[in-house]
Design a protein around this motif. Structure first.
Motif, PDB file in Angstrom:
ATOM      1  N   ALA A 102       6.929 -19.666 -24.759  1.00  0.00           N
ATOM      2  CA  ALA A 102       6.447 -20.014 -26.051  1.00  0.00           C
ATOM      3  C   ALA A 102       5.124 -19.269 -26.154  1.00  0.00           C
ATOM      4  O   ALA A 102       4.617 -18.973 -27.196  1.00  0.00           O
ATOM      5  N   ASN A 191      11.758 -24.676 -19.438  1.00  0.00           N
ATOM      6  CA  ASN A 191      11.119 -24.918 -20.578  1.00  0.00           C
ATOM      7  C   ASN A 191      11.764 -26.113 -21.417  1.00  0.00           C
ATOM      8  O   ASN A 191      10.681 -26.319 -22.269  1.00  0.00           O
ATOM      9  N   ASP A 314       7.786 -26.554 -23.240  1.00  0.00           N
ATOM     10  CA  ASP A 314       7.597 -25.336 -23.903  1.00  0.00           C
ATOM     11  C   ASP A 314       6.598 -25.782 -25.120  1.00  0.00           C
ATOM     12  O   ASP A 314       6.152 -25.011 -25.847  1.00  0.00           O
ATOM     13  N   LEU A 315       6.966 -26.941 -25.782  1.00  0.00           N
ATOM     14  CA  LEU A 315       6.687 -27.269 -26.917  1.00  0.00           C
ATOM     15  C   LEU A 315       5.290 -28.140 -26.951  1.00  0.00           C
ATOM     16  O   LEU A 315       4.662 -28.413 -28.069  1.00  0.00           O
ATOM     17  N   ARG A 318       1.330 -27.689 -29.135  1.00  0.00           N
ATOM     18  CA  ARG A 318       1.458 -26.576 -29.985  1.00  0.00           C
ATOM     19  C   ARG A 318       1.566 -27.100 -31.508  1.00  0.00           C
ATOM     20  O   ARG A 318       2.022 -26.292 -32.426  1.00  0.00           O
ATOM     21  N   GLU A 362      13.677 -25.541 -28.268  1.00  0.00           N
ATOM     22  CA  GLU A 362      13.759 -25.347 -29.768  1.00  0.00           C
ATOM     23  C   GLU A 362      13.351 -26.421 -30.714  1.00  0.00           C
ATOM     24  O   GLU A 362      13.132 -27.553 -30.583  1.00  0.00           O
ATOM     25  N   TYR A 375       7.008 -20.119 -34.036  1.00  0.00           N
ATOM     26  CA  TYR A 375       7.897 -20.362 -32.873  1.00  0.00           C
ATOM     27  C   TYR A 375       9.225 -21.011 -33.237  1.00  0.00           C
ATOM     28  O   TYR A 375       9.001 -22.062 -34.265  1.00  0.00           O
ATOM     29  N   GLY A 378      12.768 -20.700 -27.540  1.00  0.00           N
ATOM     30  CA  GLY A 378      12.423 -19.903 -26.158  1.00  0.00           C
ATOM     31  C   GLY A 378      13.624 -20.556 -25.124  1.00  0.00           C
ATOM     32  O   GLY A 378      14.203 -21.376 -25.132  1.00  0.00           O
ATOM     33  N   ARG A 404      10.877 -15.482 -26.336  1.00  0.00           N
ATOM     34  CA  ARG A 404      10.454 -16.270 -27.554  1.00  0.00           C
ATOM     35  C   ARG A 404      11.268 -15.494 -29.044  1.00  0.00           C
ATOM     36  O   ARG A 404      11.049 -14.606 -28.950  1.00  0.00           O
ATOM     37  N   ASN A 406      11.106 -16.044 -33.075  1.00  0.00           N
ATOM     38  CA  ASN A 406      10.261 -16.736 -34.195  1.00  0.00           C
ATOM     39  C   ASN A 406      11.205 -17.029 -35.143  1.00  0.00           C
ATOM     40  O   ASN A 406      12.443 -16.625 -35.102  1.00  0.00           O
TER      41      ASN A 406
END
Length: 425
Positions: A102, A191, A314-315, A318, A362, A375, A378, A404, A406
């Motif tokens: 990310a 992740n 990963d999240l 954020r 995701e 984002y 990933g 990553r 988007n």
């Protein structure tokens, strides 16, 4: 460093106070002895090893323990020195914690796409007191941390007490299945894995025949994407409630499958109507670690829900737990998220093992509330080999690839090769 000395001294005083208390009730003199955890046949040593953490990064029992002459209470100081050397090429994540897809810049930053790094800040130290009492049975006090703060400062990771089936304090969330997370040199790991520490009150029990369960009240940690003219962050008022049911089987019950769930009630402030609102959300998880053969093990996990981004590697952090509700000004909604991984471990010999796996995290944002440059998902691919030179000394080498993507489809990738030297004490 003064904090570490103070912490160690406090726990030693606790141990000495317990010994003093026994003197008051036992005419025999209480003495403390040093014993090696490599010595077989002592139940206190077996208990000390069985109560170590299930996560592959959790430090194991130290080489030596202090114990009383009844062999009912033991105190140990241990941890590991961990030195990682890494080289990024063709892109580099900006996170210093681990390989976090990310944080890969989109588009690739030409100034930082190649990077050499050496790090020892994840070295860990712990203090543990374990004993048995006629009234409460087995009990444990555990404090641990690593030197990953600013300037190498000691940062608390765990501080808890367990007895009578309860765990009270800070440790891994009850929603996490630590035994299902595969070994990586990367300190974050897959992740899409669910890994988070928090303060909690947990009760763990079993149904017999391999079934166990747990339920907890945990300190909530919520991050959102706010619109200051409509919504703002406020204090959280309701604990997260995670639960799980697990079944173990096989030799030494080494294989397992777990189903878990979590209910969250996230608070925010509606600026337009000047009210504090609560968004209720749920998450679920299915995870496993299976010994397919003596040569091969499988690790797998899938986590899905709304408002659970804080639990997924990963999240986390954020602003993806809560987002604006496009159809209701001043209101927010829980963000839908998914994380999963699958990884195989090959036991090449008694002391050599390798793993290979894929992971993805995701979110599913509403196009009306999130910019196209934000984002979307990933990916994470890992391959590594570990060699246990001795019981306490481990080395390894690892390759990582991540990307990553988007919301608008723009993407960038990164590569990393890294080595590990770790000594447990």
């Amino acid at each position: 460093m003064k904090k570490i000395y103070l912490l160690g001294a406090s726990l030693l005083l606790l141990f000495q106070f317990d010994a003093y208390a026994q003197e008051e009730t036992d005419p025999d003199e209480v003495s403390l002895k040093i014993i090696s955890t490599r010595k077989p046949g002592l139940k206190i040593v077996e208990d000390f090893n069985e109560t170590t953490g299930q996560h592959y990064r959790d430090p194991k029992a130290p080489r030596f323990l202090l114990y009383d002459q009844k062999r009912e209470i033991a105190f140990g100081v241990g941890g590991f020195v961990r030195v990682r050397t890494a080289y990024d090429f063709g892109g580099s994540p900006t996170s210093d914690f681990g390989f976090v897809p990310a944080t890969i810049p989109v588009p690739t930053d030409l100034l930082t796409k190649n990077r050499f790094n050496m790090d020892a800040s994840k070295s860990t130290l712990f203090f543990k007191l374990l004993g048995n009492n006629d009234k409460v049975g087995q009990f444990q006090a555990y404090v641990a941390g690593r030197f990953s703060g600013a300037g190498g400062a000691f940062v608390l990771t765990d501080a808890y007490v367990t007895l009578l089936g309860f765990t009270v304090g800070r440790t891994w969330s009850t929603f996490n299945d630590l035994a299902a997370v595969p070994p990586t040199i990367d300190f974050q790991g897959p992740n899409g894995a669910a890994e988070m520490r928090t303060t909690q009150i947990r009760y763990t029990g079993d149904f017999g025949k391999g079934f166990s369960y747990a339920v907890a009240a945990e300190m909530p940690n919520t991050t959102g994407t706010y619109a200051p003219t409509q919504t703002v962050e406020t204090t959280q008022r309701i604990p997260d409630i995670p639960v799980y049911v697990q079944y173990n089987w096989g030799e030494k019950k080494a294989s397992h499958v777990r189903a878990a769930g979590v209910m969250r009630n996230m608070n925010y402030r509606d600026v337009i109507n000047n009210t504090t609102e609560t968004e209720t959300s749920f998450g679920m998880q299915l995870s496993t670690n299976v010994e397919l053969t003596s040569f091969m093990e499988f690790y797998g996990q899938i986590t899905y829900g709304k408002g659970i981004a804080q639990y997924i590697n990963d999240l986390s952090g954020r602003g993806l737990s809560l987002i604006q509700n496009p159809s209701k000004p001043g209101k927010m909604q829980a963000q839908e998220a998914l994380g999963w991984f699958a990884q195989i471990q090959f036991n090449l010999s008694k002391d050599v093992y390798a793993t290979a796996g894929y992971s993805q995290a995701e979110v599913f944002p509403d196009q009306l509330t999130v910019p196209d440059s934000n984002y979307r998902y990933g990916q994470y691919i890992v391959g590594n080999v570990f060699y246990n030179l001795t019981t306490d000394f481990k080395v390894g080498v690892e390759y990582l690839w991540g990307d990553r993507v988007n919301i608008d489809g723009a993407s960038a990738s990164a590569n990393r090769v890294q080595t590990l030297i770790q000594f447990n004490f």
